[in-house]
Scaffold this motif. Structure first.
Motif, PDB file in Angstrom:
ATOM      1  N   ASN A  96       0.804  -1.218   0.000  1.00 29.02           N
ATOM      2  CA  ASN A  96       0.000   0.000   0.000  1.00 29.02           C
ATOM      3  C   ASN A  96       0.841   1.273   0.000  1.00 29.02           C
ATOM      4  O   ASN A  96       0.429   2.296  -0.540  1.00 29.02           O
ATOM      5  CB  ASN A  96      -0.919   0.019   1.225  1.00 29.02           C
ATOM      6  N   TYR A  97       2.001   1.228   0.645  1.00 31.84           N
ATOM      7  CA  TYR A  97       2.766   2.452   0.862  1.00 31.84           C
ATOM      8  C   TYR A  97       4.241   2.271   0.555  1.00 31.84           C
ATOM      9  O   TYR A  97       4.826   1.217   0.796  1.00 31.84           O
ATOM     10  CB  TYR A  97       2.603   2.927   2.314  1.00 31.84           C
ATOM     11  N   TRP A  98       4.834   3.353   0.028  1.00 34.03           N
ATOM     12  CA  TRP A  98       6.278   3.481  -0.106  1.00 34.03           C
ATOM     13  C   TRP A  98       6.770   4.195   1.149  1.00 34.03           C
ATOM     14  O   TRP A  98       6.283   5.292   1.462  1.00 34.03           O
ATOM     15  CB  TRP A  98       6.641   4.310  -1.326  1.00 34.03           C
ATOM     16  N   VAL A  99       7.715   3.627   1.842  1.00 41.29           N
ATOM     17  CA  VAL A  99       8.222   4.210   3.088  1.00 41.29           C
ATOM     18  C   VAL A  99       9.663   4.658   2.854  1.00 41.29           C
ATOM     19  O   VAL A  99      10.544   3.835   2.592  1.00 41.29           O
ATOM     20  CB  VAL A  99       8.165   3.200   4.249  1.00 41.29           C
ATOM     21  N   ARG A 100       9.896   5.950   2.936  1.00 46.18           N
ATOM     22  CA  ARG A 100      11.240   6.472   2.709  1.00 46.18           C
ATOM     23  C   ARG A 100      12.159   6.046   3.842  1.00 46.18           C
ATOM     24  O   ARG A 100      11.792   6.124   5.019  1.00 46.18           O
ATOM     25  CB  ARG A 100      11.224   7.994   2.592  1.00 46.18           C
ATOM     26  N   ILE A 101      13.344   5.588   3.481  1.00 47.54           N
ATOM     27  CA  ILE A 101      14.300   5.080   4.453  1.00 47.54           C
ATOM     28  C   ILE A 101      15.193   6.215   4.941  1.00 47.54           C
ATOM     29  O   ILE A 101      15.946   6.806   4.158  1.00 47.54           O
ATOM     30  CB  ILE A 101      15.160   3.953   3.833  1.00 47.54           C
ATOM     31  N   HIS A 102      15.073   6.541   6.235  1.00 48.42           N
ATOM     32  CA  HIS A 102      15.950   7.516   6.884  1.00 48.42           C
ATOM     33  C   HIS A 102      16.833   6.746   7.857  1.00 48.42           C
ATOM     34  O   HIS A 102      16.352   6.259   8.893  1.00 48.42           O
ATOM     35  CB  HIS A 102      15.137   8.559   7.661  1.00 48.42           C
ATOM     36  N   TRP A 103      18.096   6.641   7.550  1.00 48.77           N
ATOM     37  CA  TRP A 103      19.001   5.835   8.378  1.00 48.77           C
ATOM     38  C   TRP A 103      19.342   6.580   9.673  1.00 48.77           C
ATOM     39  O   TRP A 103      19.910   7.658   9.653  1.00 48.77           O
ATOM     40  CB  TRP A 103      20.274   5.524   7.591  1.00 48.77           C
ATOM     41  N   ASN A 104      18.962   5.972  10.792  1.00 47.42           N
ATOM     42  CA  ASN A 104      19.231   6.544  12.113  1.00 47.42           C
ATOM     43  C   ASN A 104      19.523   5.394  13.066  1.00 47.42           C
ATOM     44  O   ASN A 104      18.617   4.661  13.474  1.00 47.42           O
ATOM     45  CB  ASN A 104      18.028   7.346  12.602  1.00 47.42           C
ATOM     46  N   THR A 105      20.783   5.220  13.421  1.00 52.28           N
ATOM     47  CA  THR A 105      21.164   4.075  14.258  1.00 52.28           C
ATOM     48  C   THR A 105      20.605   4.172  15.675  1.00 52.28           C
ATOM     49  O   THR A 105      20.638   3.183  16.416  1.00 52.28           O
ATOM     50  CB  THR A 105      22.697   3.944  14.333  1.00 52.28           C
ATOM     51  N   ASP A 106      20.079   5.335  16.067  1.00 46.46           N
ATOM     52  CA  ASP A 106      19.505   5.506  17.411  1.00 46.46           C
ATOM     53  C   ASP A 106      17.996   5.271  17.436  1.00 46.46           C
ATOM     54  O   ASP A 106      17.375   5.369  18.499  1.00 46.46           O
ATOM     55  CB  ASP A 106      19.799   6.919  17.930  1.00 46.46           C
ATOM     56  N   SER A 107      17.397   4.968  16.292  1.00 51.49           N
ATOM     57  CA  SER A 107      15.947   4.793  16.244  1.00 51.49           C
ATOM     58  C   SER A 107      15.529   3.499  16.935  1.00 51.49           C
ATOM     59  O   SER A 107      16.220   2.479  16.838  1.00 51.49           O
ATOM     60  CB  SER A 107      15.469   4.765  14.789  1.00 51.49           C
ATOM     61  N   PRO A 108      14.372   3.497  17.622  1.00 48.05           N
ATOM     62  CA  PRO A 108      13.846   2.256  18.192  1.00 48.05           C
ATOM     63  C   PRO A 108      13.299   1.307  17.132  1.00 48.05           C
ATOM     64  O   PRO A 108      13.083   0.125  17.390  1.00 48.05           O
ATOM     65  CB  PRO A 108      12.720   2.736  19.115  1.00 48.05           C
ATOM     66  N   LEU A 109      13.097   1.820  15.917  1.00 50.14           N
ATOM     67  CA  LEU A 109      12.651   1.004  14.799  1.00 50.14           C
ATOM     68  C   LEU A 109      13.875   0.489  14.054  1.00 50.14           C
ATOM     69  O   LEU A 109      14.852   1.212  13.880  1.00 50.14           O
ATOM     70  CB  LEU A 109      11.772   1.824  13.866  1.00 50.14           C
ATOM     71  N   SER A 110      13.825  -0.755  13.623  1.00 47.48           N
ATOM     72  CA  SER A 110      14.995  -1.330  12.968  1.00 47.48           C
ATOM     73  C   SER A 110      14.587  -2.222  11.807  1.00 47.48           C
ATOM     74  O   SER A 110      13.480  -2.775  11.781  1.00 47.48           O
ATOM     75  CB  SER A 110      15.841  -2.132  13.964  1.00 47.48           C
ATOM     76  N   LEU A 111      15.491  -2.345  10.848  1.00 48.11           N
ATOM     77  CA  LEU A 111      15.313  -3.209   9.685  1.00 48.11           C
ATOM     78  C   LEU A 111      16.334  -4.330   9.790  1.00 48.11           C
ATOM     79  O   LEU A 111      17.524  -4.079   9.992  1.00 48.11           O
ATOM     80  CB  LEU A 111      15.519  -2.418   8.398  1.00 48.11           C
ATOM     81  N   ARG A 112      15.873  -5.577   9.650  1.00 47.84           N
ATOM     82  CA  ARG A 112      16.764  -6.727   9.757  1.00 47.84           C
ATOM     83  C   ARG A 112      16.561  -7.654   8.567  1.00 47.84           C
ATOM     84  O   ARG A 112      15.462  -7.757   8.022  1.00 47.84           O
ATOM     85  CB  ARG A 112      16.485  -7.507  11.047  1.00 47.84           C
TER      86      ARG A 112
END
Length: 231
Positions: free
Chosen positions: A70-86
């Motif tokens: 449904n959505y394109w999510v722009r990737i903002h790289w932030n190593t301090d974010s509680p959200l993570s990509l694995r």
């Protein structure tokens, strides 16, 4: 649409907006599993960077796609974010803390026109960038004259982005002809909206450039009217 489907969409929108605001953490080499620049769209640093950390020489995609597409999510790289990509078991998953919130996210396929050059040999991918949902961004310049006056906008790092990525990715000033040819190639592929943007030019000459680009788009697409934005 059922209430459950509506709730799922609202959850996707909420997470998309959180990632836009808070960024997302990941290891910088995580995208080595993707054929970026071949099968999937690589990021082109045409104007300014939203990442918290520079990564010159390491390719990232610009977006990921939510599992339902449904959505394109722009990737903002932030190593301090509680959200993570694995990357796990051959797929990419998004976590919020220790909880998986998106599983098996996808990535945009590389447009065919990204393989093409303009008539003067400029890579079209550096002229008209795929912004998702059938939209393009043409950044006529990747620098801004406000720097010379000490007036850099506090939300924009266009000049620093040029210093970090411009030479490495071959990004420079674009001519109206380059814009017209690139937009026409993308429109033949199904794109249908173009935004023209970039840094301030001395004496505000970018205002004239918008008109020149509009004429070039008309010439090369054959369209008298087209859906565009001057930003």
């Amino acid at each position: 649409m059922t209430e459950a489907e509506k709730r799922k969409l609202r959850d996707e929108i909420y997470l998309k907006n959180r990632i836009l605001a808070e960024g997302i953490a990941f290891e910088p080499d995580i995208f080595r599993h993707l054929a970026l620049g071949v099968e999937y769209t690589e990021r082109v640093h045409c104007m300014f960077s939203r990442d918290k950390h520079w990564h010159s020489g390491v390719e990232f995609p610009d977006y990921f796609l939510t599992p339902e597409g449904n959505y394109w999510v722009r990737i903002h790289w932030n190593t301090d974010s509680p959200l993570s990509l694995r990357y796990e078991d051959g797929q990419y998953n998004v976590y919020d803390g220790g909880k998986a919130v998106f599983e098996k996210v996808g990535f945009p396929r590389r447009p065919a026109y990204y393989r093409l050059n303009t008539s003067d040999g400029t890579a079209m991918r550096t002229v008209a960038v795929d912004a998702g949902y059938g939209a393009l961004i043409v950044a006529y310049s990747n620098e801004c004259s406000l720097k010379d006056k000490g007036l850099d906008c506090l939300f924009c790092n266009i000049n620093a982005t040029k210093a970090a990525y411009g030479e490495a990715q071959g990004i420079g000033w674009k001519t109206p002809r380059q814009a017209g040819e690139s937009v026409a190639a993308a429109y033949r592929e199904g794109f249908d909206h173009v935004t023209v943007s970039g840094g301030f030019i001395a004496e505000r000459r970018e205002l004239e450039y918008y008109l020149d680009v509009a004429e070039a788009v008309r010439e090369h697409t054959g369209l008298e009217d087209f859906n565009g934005t001057a930003d």
